[in-house]
Design a protein around this motif. Structure first.
Motif, PDB file in Angstrom:
ATOM      1  N   GLN A 179       0.854  -1.200   0.000  1.00 41.77           N
ATOM      2  CA  GLN A 179       0.000   0.000   0.000  1.00 41.77           C
ATOM      3  C   GLN A 179       0.882   1.240   0.000  1.00 41.77           C
ATOM      4  O   GLN A 179       1.708   1.421   0.900  1.00 41.77           O
ATOM      5  CB  GLN A 179      -0.926  -0.022   1.233  1.00 41.77           C
ATOM      6  CG  GLN A 179      -1.928   1.115   1.174  1.00 41.77           C
ATOM      7  CD  GLN A 179      -2.917   1.147   2.339  1.00 41.77           C
ATOM      8  OE1 GLN A 179      -2.977   2.120   3.073  1.00 41.77           O
ATOM      9  NE2 GLN A 179      -3.688   0.097   2.509  1.00 41.77           N
ATOM     10  N   PRO A 207      -5.787   8.248  -3.216  1.00 46.24           N
ATOM     11  CA  PRO A 207      -5.919   8.234  -4.678  1.00 46.24           C
ATOM     12  C   PRO A 207      -6.539   9.515  -5.231  1.00 46.24           C
ATOM     13  O   PRO A 207      -6.475   9.756  -6.439  1.00 46.24           O
ATOM     14  CB  PRO A 207      -6.845   7.028  -4.932  1.00 46.24           C
ATOM     15  CG  PRO A 207      -7.663   6.910  -3.690  1.00 46.24           C
ATOM     16  CD  PRO A 207      -6.735   7.312  -2.574  1.00 46.24           C
ATOM     17  N   ALA A 248     -13.102  12.801  -9.889  1.00 42.87           N
ATOM     18  CA  ALA A 248     -12.789  11.706  -8.951  1.00 42.87           C
ATOM     19  C   ALA A 248     -12.876  10.368  -9.687  1.00 42.87           C
ATOM     20  O   ALA A 248     -12.000   9.494  -9.524  1.00 42.87           O
ATOM     21  CB  ALA A 248     -13.750  11.731  -7.763  1.00 42.87           C
ATOM     22  N   LYS A 265     -11.151   7.798   0.622  1.00 39.86           N
ATOM     23  CA  LYS A 265     -11.843   8.056   1.895  1.00 39.86           C
ATOM     24  C   LYS A 265     -12.898   9.135   1.674  1.00 39.86           C
ATOM     25  O   LYS A 265     -12.637  10.158   1.037  1.00 39.86           O
ATOM     26  CB  LYS A 265     -10.828   8.521   2.932  1.00 39.86           C
ATOM     27  CG  LYS A 265     -11.418   9.020   4.244  1.00 39.86           C
ATOM     28  CD  LYS A 265     -11.605  10.527   4.278  1.00 39.86           C
ATOM     29  CE  LYS A 265     -12.240  11.019   5.558  1.00 39.86           C
ATOM     30  NZ  LYS A 265     -12.447  12.487   5.559  1.00 39.86           N
ATOM     31  N   CYS A 303       1.438  12.762   1.589  1.00 40.77           N
ATOM     32  CA  CYS A 303       1.652  12.155   2.924  1.00 40.77           C
ATOM     33  C   CYS A 303       3.134  11.878   3.110  1.00 40.77           C
ATOM     34  O   CYS A 303       3.585  10.739   2.978  1.00 40.77           O
ATOM     35  CB  CYS A 303       0.862  10.851   3.052  1.00 40.77           C
ATOM     36  SG  CYS A 303      -0.885  11.108   2.909  1.00 40.77           S
TER      37      CYS A 303
END
Ligand code: NDP
Length: 321
Positions: A179, A207, A248, A265, A303
């Motif tokens: 991941q 994503p 999206a 999410k 991140c």
């Protein structure tokens, strides 16, 4: 339409779309999102010990299982060993804690969350202190969790190519999944190529480019680094318009067509529904090429785990400094 799955080396299948749950710790909000997800065909849920929401997920799953609306074998639940637990004597206690919160006998996938190990903190807000670790020794403890029936598959997250390679070379039970952050602007082509050659299924986290990341780092008094917005990018919008879909949809479908799983999410019911509505269109070769060309590389990593600068000094820090 049933959501397609990818085959894992463990012999199990991972649904190609899952619900991400990081920063979903408000009870009512997450409950709503999970119910919306399960009603709209999601069967794959991604969580982690550090998200502090396994108990909420456990409760909602239990309701769905007890009512008979879903069977355990139809669900795919992933959780992760925290940095505080990356030591040979901590793997078993941590997976047991997760299983207890999730009210499950087993999870479908157990991942090492991040390659850097830290000493155990009493409180999630306590500062991190890094400690040495040996990934191969810890991996053996994950393998034991498969043997004990506590997880069906095991994998890693945020590991770089060298780190994945070391696990692959030393594993008795091969990693089933990797991941990593992956979106249109950070495509990690080389790492995905290697993982797919090893039959490791790649799962793309963030994503949609993690537009909520700023909220997270604000807790540390930091600002997220400015990165382009997938939703506002003209090319993504042009392709979305051409197919009568949303940006999206384009961002998520791009990954599915690269055989990469997505775990967007959302705690917003209509977005949860939107994010799985991906199976009535196909991006053509021209679209895929145009999207592939939008890769920015490392500069687009959102991140970056820089919220705790001490992590970057650890010998197993996975990203370029
Ligand atoms: P995502 O890229 O999934 O983006 C989530 C954000 O986008 C939320 O702010 C959400 O808002 C918003 N959003 C969702 N759908 C839409 C839509 N259709 N249109 C507009 N906005 C939308 O980011 P995450 O960083 O959360 O990554 C997804 C998951 O990956 C995580 O939740 C977690 O499970 C996993 N992850 C794993 C990591 C790891 O280290 N292994 C690190 C980071 C994430 P809202 O909720 O308000 O609707």
């Amino acid at each position: 339409m049933a959501v397609p799955s990818f085959e894992l080396v463990s012999g199990y299948k991972i649904p190609a779309v899952g619900l991400g749950t990081w920063q979903s710790s408000d009870e009512k909000e997450l409950e709503g999102a999970l119910n919306a997800a399960l009603e709209n065909g999601y069967r794959h849920i991604d969580t982690a010990f550090v998200y502090q929401n396994e108990h909420i997920i456990g409760r909602v799953i239990k309701e769905w299982l007890t009512s008979g609306k879903v069977k355990r074998e139809e669900l795919f639940i992933t959780t992760k060993l925290p940095m505080d637990g990356i030591a040979t004597d901590k793997v078993e206690p941590y997976i047991k804690k997760s299983l207890e919160s999730l009210q499950l006998d087993y999870v479908d996938l157990y991942l090492i969350h991040f390659p850097v190990a830290t000493s155990e903190r009493k409180n999630p807000t306590d500062p991190f202190q890094t400690i040495p670790t040996d990934h191969v020794a810890v991996w053996k403890k994950l393998e034991e969790q498969v043997d004990a029936g506590r997880t069906r598959s095991i994998g890693i997250s945020n590991f770089n190519l060298k780190q994945v390679e070391r696990i692959v070379k030393n594993a008795r039970i091969k990693p089933a999944s990797l991941q990593i952050e992956n979106h249109i602007f950070l495509q990690q082509k080389e790492l995905i190529k290697y993982a797919q050659e090893q039959e490791i299924v790649v799962v793309a986290y963030s994503p949609l480019g993690s537009p909520g990341y700023g909220k997270f780092v604000a807790r540390f008094g930091l600002e997220a680094k400015p990165v382009p917005s997938i939703f506002e990018h003209p090319k993504v919008n042009e392709i979305a318009k051409k197919h009568g879909k949303t940006p999206a949809h384009v961002a998520l479908k791009f990954q599915l067509q690269r055989k990469v799983v997505v775990i967007p999410k959302s705690v917003t019911a209509n977005r949860v529904k939107e994010n799985i509505n991906l199976f009535d269109f196909t991006l053509d070769e021209q679209d895929m090429k145009a999207l592939s060309d939008l890769d920015v590389g490392e500069a687009a990593r959102v991140c970056d785990f820089k919220f705790a600068p001490v992590l970057a000094d650890h010998p197993e820090w996975p990203f370029p400094k």
